[in-house]
Motif scaffolding. Structure first.
Motif, PDB file in Angstrom:
ATOM      1  N   MET A 298     -38.336  67.553  93.993  1.00 10.85           N
ATOM      2  CA  MET A 298     -39.493  67.416  93.650  1.00 10.85           C
ATOM      3  C   MET A 298     -39.643  66.345  92.436  1.00 10.85           C
ATOM      4  SD  MET A 298     -42.574  68.549  93.552  1.00 10.85           S
ATOM      5  CE  MET A 298     -42.872  70.353  93.805  1.00 10.85           C
ATOM      6  N   ILE A 299     -38.552  66.212  91.621  1.00  6.94           N
ATOM      7  CA  ILE A 299     -38.434  64.996  90.540  1.00  6.94           C
ATOM      8  C   ILE A 299     -38.366  63.761  91.215  1.00  6.94           C
ATOM      9  CG2 ILE A 299     -37.208  64.120  88.687  1.00  6.94           C
ATOM     10  CD1 ILE A 299     -36.723  66.904  87.883  1.00  6.94           C
ATOM     11  N   GLN A 300     -37.575  63.423  92.245  1.00 11.70           N
ATOM     12  CA  GLN A 300     -37.566  62.294  92.920  1.00 11.70           C
ATOM     13  C   GLN A 300     -38.713  61.917  93.781  1.00 11.70           C
ATOM     14  OE1 GLN A 300     -34.238  63.378  95.558  1.00 11.70           O
ATOM     15  NE2 GLN A 300     -32.689  62.617  93.969  1.00 11.70           N
ATOM     16  N   ALA A 301     -39.572  62.929  94.340  1.00 17.14           N
ATOM     17  CA  ALA A 301     -40.857  62.581  95.146  1.00 17.14           C
ATOM     18  C   ALA A 301     -41.700  62.334  93.950  1.00 17.14           C
ATOM     19  CB  ALA A 301     -41.094  63.933  95.715  1.00 17.14           C
ATOM     20  N   ALA A 302     -41.885  62.600  92.749  1.00 13.11           N
ATOM     21  CA  ALA A 302     -42.708  62.382  91.819  1.00 13.11           C
ATOM     22  C   ALA A 302     -42.408  60.881  91.277  1.00 13.11           C
ATOM     23  CB  ALA A 302     -42.528  63.454  90.635  1.00 13.11           C
ATOM     24  N   ASP A 303     -41.153  60.614  91.153  1.00 12.91           N
ATOM     25  CA  ASP A 303     -40.810  59.441  90.943  1.00 12.91           C
ATOM     26  C   ASP A 303     -41.242  58.100  91.791  1.00 12.91           C
ATOM     27  OD1 ASP A 303     -39.698  60.299  88.456  1.00 12.91           O
ATOM     28  OD2 ASP A 303     -37.759  60.112  89.302  1.00 12.91           O
ATOM     29  N   VAL A 304     -41.005  58.585  93.190  1.00  9.71           N
ATOM     30  CA  VAL A 304     -41.402  57.641  94.170  1.00  9.71           C
ATOM     31  C   VAL A 304     -42.810  57.366  93.962  1.00  9.71           C
ATOM     32  CG1 VAL A 304     -41.678  57.369  96.611  1.00  9.71           C
ATOM     33  CG2 VAL A 304     -39.552  58.319  95.761  1.00  9.71           C
ATOM     34  N   SER A 305     -43.772  58.492  93.836  1.00  7.20           N
ATOM     35  CA  SER A 305     -45.077  58.282  93.615  1.00  7.20           C
ATOM     36  C   SER A 305     -45.634  57.782  92.663  1.00  7.20           C
ATOM     37  CB  SER A 305     -45.691  59.641  93.668  1.00  7.20           C
ATOM     38  OG  SER A 305     -47.232  59.672  93.550  1.00  7.20           O
ATOM     39  N   LYS A 306     -44.824  57.699  91.282  1.00  9.24           N
ATOM     40  CA  LYS A 306     -45.309  56.926  90.294  1.00  9.24           C
ATOM     41  C   LYS A 306     -44.715  55.464  90.632  1.00  9.24           C
ATOM     42  CE  LYS A 306     -44.358  56.569  85.254  1.00  9.24           C
ATOM     43  NZ  LYS A 306     -43.597  57.583  84.128  1.00  9.24           N
ATOM     44  N   GLU A 307     -43.719  55.162  90.977  1.00  8.27           N
ATOM     45  CA  GLU A 307     -43.188  53.867  90.995  1.00  8.27           C
ATOM     46  C   GLU A 307     -44.000  52.938  92.265  1.00  8.27           C
ATOM     47  OE1 GLU A 307     -38.945  51.260  91.722  1.00  8.27           O
ATOM     48  OE2 GLU A 307     -39.009  53.428  91.615  1.00  8.27           O
ATOM     49  N   PHE A 308     -44.199  53.574  93.099  1.00  4.07           N
ATOM     50  CA  PHE A 308     -44.916  52.862  94.399  1.00  4.07           C
ATOM     51  C   PHE A 308     -46.311  53.221  94.607  1.00  4.07           C
ATOM     52  CE2 PHE A 308     -40.289  53.273  94.980  1.00  4.07           C
ATOM     53  CZ  PHE A 308     -39.947  52.052  95.208  1.00  4.07           C
ATOM     54  N   GLY A 309     -46.756  54.611  94.198  1.00  4.72           N
ATOM     55  CA  GLY A 309     -48.013  54.931  94.494  1.00  4.72           C
ATOM     56  C   GLY A 309     -49.104  55.316  93.341  1.00  4.72           C
ATOM     57  N   SER A 310     -49.795  56.353  93.531  1.00  3.67           N
ATOM     58  CA  SER A 310     -50.803  56.794  92.560  1.00  3.67           C
ATOM     59  C   SER A 310     -50.233  57.716  91.267  1.00  3.67           C
ATOM     60  CB  SER A 310     -52.237  57.172  93.080  1.00  3.67           C
ATOM     61  OG  SER A 310     -51.491  58.599  93.751  1.00  3.67           O
ATOM     62  N   GLY A 311     -48.936  58.325  91.780  1.00  4.39           N
ATOM     63  CA  GLY A 311     -48.421  59.393  90.697  1.00  4.39           C
ATOM     64  C   GLY A 311     -48.667  60.615  91.122  1.00  4.39           C
ATOM     65  N   GLU A 312     -49.085  60.868  92.338  1.00  3.28           N
ATOM     66  CA  GLU A 312     -49.595  62.236  92.638  1.00  3.28           C
ATOM     67  C   GLU A 312     -48.949  62.554  93.900  1.00  3.28           C
ATOM     68  OE1 GLU A 312     -54.080  64.177  92.656  1.00  3.28           O
ATOM     69  OE2 GLU A 312     -54.036  62.607  94.058  1.00  3.28           O
ATOM     70  N   LEU A 313     -48.797  63.877  94.076  1.00  3.17           N
ATOM     71  CA  LEU A 313     -48.241  64.527  95.398  1.00  3.17           C
ATOM     72  C   LEU A 313     -49.262  65.552  95.777  1.00  3.17           C
ATOM     73  CD1 LEU A 313     -44.472  65.404  93.914  1.00  3.17           C
ATOM     74  CD2 LEU A 313     -45.689  63.366  95.235  1.00  3.17           C
ATOM     75  N   ARG A 314     -49.292  65.754  97.156  1.00  2.00           N
ATOM     76  CA  ARG A 314     -50.368  66.679  97.645  1.00  2.00           C
ATOM     77  C   ARG A 314     -49.572  67.463  98.479  1.00  2.00           C
ATOM     78  NH1 ARG A 314     -55.878  64.853  97.935  1.00  2.00           N
ATOM     79  NH2 ARG A 314     -56.347  63.484  96.131  1.00  2.00           N
ATOM     80  N   LEU A 315     -49.559  68.551  98.277  1.00  3.10           N
ATOM     81  CA  LEU A 315     -48.738  69.792  99.184  1.00  3.10           C
ATOM     82  C   LEU A 315     -49.635  70.108 100.368  1.00  3.10           C
ATOM     83  CD1 LEU A 315     -47.494  72.055  96.330  1.00  3.10           C
ATOM     84  CD2 LEU A 315     -46.356  69.893  97.260  1.00  3.10           C
ATOM     85  N   THR A 316     -48.955  70.607 101.535  1.00  4.79           N
ATOM     86  CA  THR A 316     -49.790  71.096 102.632  1.00  4.79           C
ATOM     87  C   THR A 316     -49.374  72.419 102.882  1.00  4.79           C
ATOM     88  OG1 THR A 316     -48.166  70.636 104.077  1.00  4.79           O
ATOM     89  CG2 THR A 316     -49.413  68.659 103.276  1.00  4.79           C
ATOM     90  N   VAL A 317     -50.313  73.045 103.643  1.00  2.20           N
ATOM     91  CA  VAL A 317     -50.261  74.673 104.107  1.00  2.20           C
ATOM     92  C   VAL A 317     -49.117  74.572 105.199  1.00  2.20           C
ATOM     93  CG1 VAL A 317     -52.639  74.987 103.740  1.00  2.20           C
ATOM     94  CG2 VAL A 317     -52.013  74.189 106.171  1.00  2.20           C
ATOM     95  N   GLU A 318     -48.512  73.469 105.664  1.00  2.84           N
ATOM     96  CA  GLU A 318     -47.277  73.588 106.512  1.00  2.84           C
ATOM     97  C   GLU A 318     -46.266  73.440 105.997  1.00  2.84           C
ATOM     98  OE1 GLU A 318     -49.841  71.371 107.206  1.00  2.84           O
ATOM     99  OE2 GLU A 318     -50.659  72.282 108.797  1.00  2.84           O
ATOM    100  N   GLN A 319     -46.245  73.629 104.296  1.00  2.00           N
ATOM    101  CA  GLN A 319     -45.129  73.536 103.481  1.00  2.00           C
ATOM    102  C   GLN A 319     -44.437  72.167 103.268  1.00  2.00           C
ATOM    103  OE1 GLN A 319     -43.316  77.033 105.787  1.00  2.00           O
ATOM    104  NE2 GLN A 319     -43.101  77.945 103.942  1.00  2.00           N
TER     105      GLN A 319
END
Length: 634
Positions: free
Chosen positions: A331-352
């Motif tokens: 989760m931290i790694q995914a957040a870091d990717v989003s912050k470094e390369f994107g908008s800094g946001e994660l979106r979870l889905t109903v498909e887990q």
């Protein structure tokens, strides 16, 4: 409203034990004593708090991990900003064995939390604006929406602000905490694509158009085992919150409190009718509403794999998390990717699964090369992209099968058998009949069961198929009962083989079901799966298929003939009936001719084939169960 009042009074003469418990104790008492319990230890917690009132605040005791708790964290609409994602990851690492489950309500579940750490963990989560309140038992649960809300090209109405207004009505409000007769799920979708199983909830607000104006049609009464039905109400965005509040008050006031198994909103609607419910909502809210418009969410979610271009020119990168088994580290790694390369946001889905959003095109390669994407993208296939599985025996006292490992094992097996298959297949797994894995809505659904085989207790699955999430969703049909876990993947392989063989271009399994499988009896589909597996086990290089002789038949006898005709021709290389062009008659097929043409086939198969295509209809198999009985034990 006379009917509603009368029925409600009749059904509530005798209260169930949970309603009686609510009269004796309150969730407020449990919450206020949490610090005390944390100091005194696990043994100080009374049973009513441990097994019920704690759940009002997302605190679940799981006997499978003694004296440890699961925390269900509310993630509205599945949206996590950078600080929230990192905090969840840190908490999981420090207090929860670095374990996270992503759920089908766009939430996260933390496990292995000790009682003494509960107050600290809850405060840490609250410090970044997230809570566990009202994520269990008789409450309004986490509201789901399109994970690409406000971002995707097909998003017409951004629903985030509406969602927050809906949540503000009940969240942390004492008048609502644990005051409903039963749990209440909510969805809202302002997009053309159905990326959140929008019709499978108690109250669903779905993109619609009326007289050139976009708003929402209302669907009510969905639950596991039943999909929501149209309420014939059209709402503008600003009308959704007051309608919802009035609906909640009607359910709170008149909902059934006798049987825990039959007291969701669906049963109130079934008892008094949709029109009576809408009338009650209008009276409660003090206004009338427009009749329904034209629903604009008739298609399922588009291709969620890989990258999805967004309206602002950036991309959402889809991360596949098999069965939702994640970790704090990831989760931290995914957040870091989003912050470094994107908008800094994660979106979870109903498909887990989840999206990392706001990635510029030039940064996609770098983002995908990061360890977290390498870990989760390398398991991508059509069998993982839309895979759902609830907790199972390791974490849930109701689970019959391990479930998550079973789902992953089958997906891995099918990926090896069909490595290049394109399309979309939703495989949903529930570990028990409670159906938390929403198996009924899956293209192929599995539910854990216990049964006896050869006099011995066995765990396995019932297999369903044909669930839909398009437009007005439908529950799938039971296809095969009581299949041992180790055999299930081989039977499903035969069904996937037909999908692979017959599908058009990138046709989804749901579309394939509508075009092909819905025109065949479920008995024929079940027979195809089991019989082809039997042929393989017997070393016979032939299989029956769905073709024009089978699809669209009006009786099982006609389908049986079509399958038998195929088998005779595949085994012998010749058609079972040869026509005399002068006399216009058919020669009757004979078993000795089949054995002569194919001498290696076993006698049982020859006998079965001949009875499938016998020229005399009176001697032919009439239904598939006759064949299954004849070959039983082979």
């Amino acid at each position: 409203m006379e009917k509603l009042i009368k029925v409600s009074q009749e059904r509530n003469k005798k209260l169930n034990k949970i309603e009686l418990l609510k009269q004796e104790h309150s969730p407020k008492e449990a919450w206020e004593k949490l610090e005390f319990y944390a100091q005194k230890g696990f043994s100080s917690i009374p049973e009513h708090d441990l097994n019920y009132f704690f759940k009002c605040f997302g605190v679940f005791y799981r006997p499978a991990t003694p004296e440890r708790f699961m925390l269900r964290v509310r993630i509205p609409g599945g949206r996590l900003n950078y600080q929230q994602a990192v905090k969840i990851g840190e908490v999981a690492k420090k207090y929860g064995n670095d374990y996270i489950d992503l759920t089908t309500r766009m939430q996260v579940e933390l496990r292995y939390i000790r009682i003494e750490d509960l107050p600290t963990v809850l405060k840490e989560l609250e410090s970044v604006g997230i809570t566990t309140f009202q994520t269990g038992v008789d409450n309004f649960r986490n509201i789901v929406q399109d994970p690409l809300d406000g971002l995707s090209f097909d998003n017409v109405i951004e629903t985030w602000d509406i969602l927050q207004k809906l949540q503000s009505i009940f969240l942390k409000k004492e008048e609502w905490i644990c005051k409903l007769p039963r749990k209440f799920n909510i969805s809202i979708c302002g997009s053309f694509s159905n990326r959140c199983n929008v019709y499978g909830h108690d109250a669903c607000f779905v993109l619609a158009e009326k007289d050139g104006i976009f708003g929402f049609n209302v669907f009510l009464g969905g639950k596991v085992g039943a999909v929501a039905k149209p309420a014939d109400v059209f709402l503008l965005g600003e009308e959704v919150p007051p309608f919802f509040e009035a609906l909640g008050r009607v359910f709170k006031k008149y909902g059934f409190k006798d049987s825990r198994n039959r007291n969701r909103l669906k049963y109130l609607i079934d008892a008094v009718g949709m029109e009576e419910i809408i009338k009650a909502i209008e009276i409660e809210g003090g206004r009338e509403y427009q009749k329904g418009g034209v629903t604009q969410t008739p298609v399922q979610g588009g291709d969620k794999t890989g990258k999805v271009q967004l309206k602002d020119g950036t991309f959402a990168l889809h991360m596949v998390v098999p069965s939702g088994i994640f970790s704090g580290t990831a989760m931290i790694q995914a957040a870091d990717v989003s912050k470094e390369f994107g908008s800094g946001e994660l979106r979870l889905t109903v498909e887990q699964n989840l999206y990392v959003v706001g990635i510029p095109e030039e940064s996609i390669g770098k983002a995908l090369s990061q360890p977290v994407f390498q870990q989760y993208k390398n398991r991508h296939s059509v069998f993982f992209s839309d895979l759902i599985a609830c907790a199972g025996t390791e974490h849930c006292p109701f689970g019959v099968i391990p479930n998550k490992p079973d789902a992953i094992q089958m997906a891995e097996y099918l990926t090896k058998q069909f490595p290049h298959l394109e399309g979309k297949i939703r495989m949903y797994w529930s570990a028990c009949q409670k159906g938390c894995g929403i198996h009924g809505l899956g293209d192929i659904g599995f539910v854990g069961v216990k049964f006896r085989k050869d006099g011995k207790p066995v765990t396995g699955v019932d297999i369903h198929f044909g669930g839909t999430i398009t437009k007005e969703s439908e529950e799938g049909r039971l296809l095969i009962k009581s299949v041992p876990l180790e055999e299930a993947k081989f039977l499903v392989e035969e069904l996937i083989a037909e999908y692979s063989r017959l599908k058009k271009d990138k046709e989804t399994f749901e579309e394939f079901y509508s075009r092909v499988l819905s025109r065949v009896s479920k008995e024929a589909v079940r027979f195809l799966m089991r019989f082809n597996r039997l042929l393989k086990d017997a070393g016979i290089n032939a299989r029956i298929e769905l073709n024009d002789m089978v699809i669209g038949c009006s009786t099982e006898e006609e389908e049986i003939f079509g399958f038998g005709f195929q088998l005779y021709r595949k085994l012998s290389g010749k058609s079972p009936y040869s026509r005399n062009n002068i006399l216009e008659i058919y020669d009757e097929p004979k078993p000795e001719n089949l054995k002569k043409l194919s001498p290696d086939i076993p006698n049982w198969l020859s006998d079965v084939v001949m009875k499938m295509i016998d020229k005399n209809p009176e001697r032919r198999f009439k239904v598939f169960t006759e064949i299954e009985q004849q070959i039983k034990g082979i």
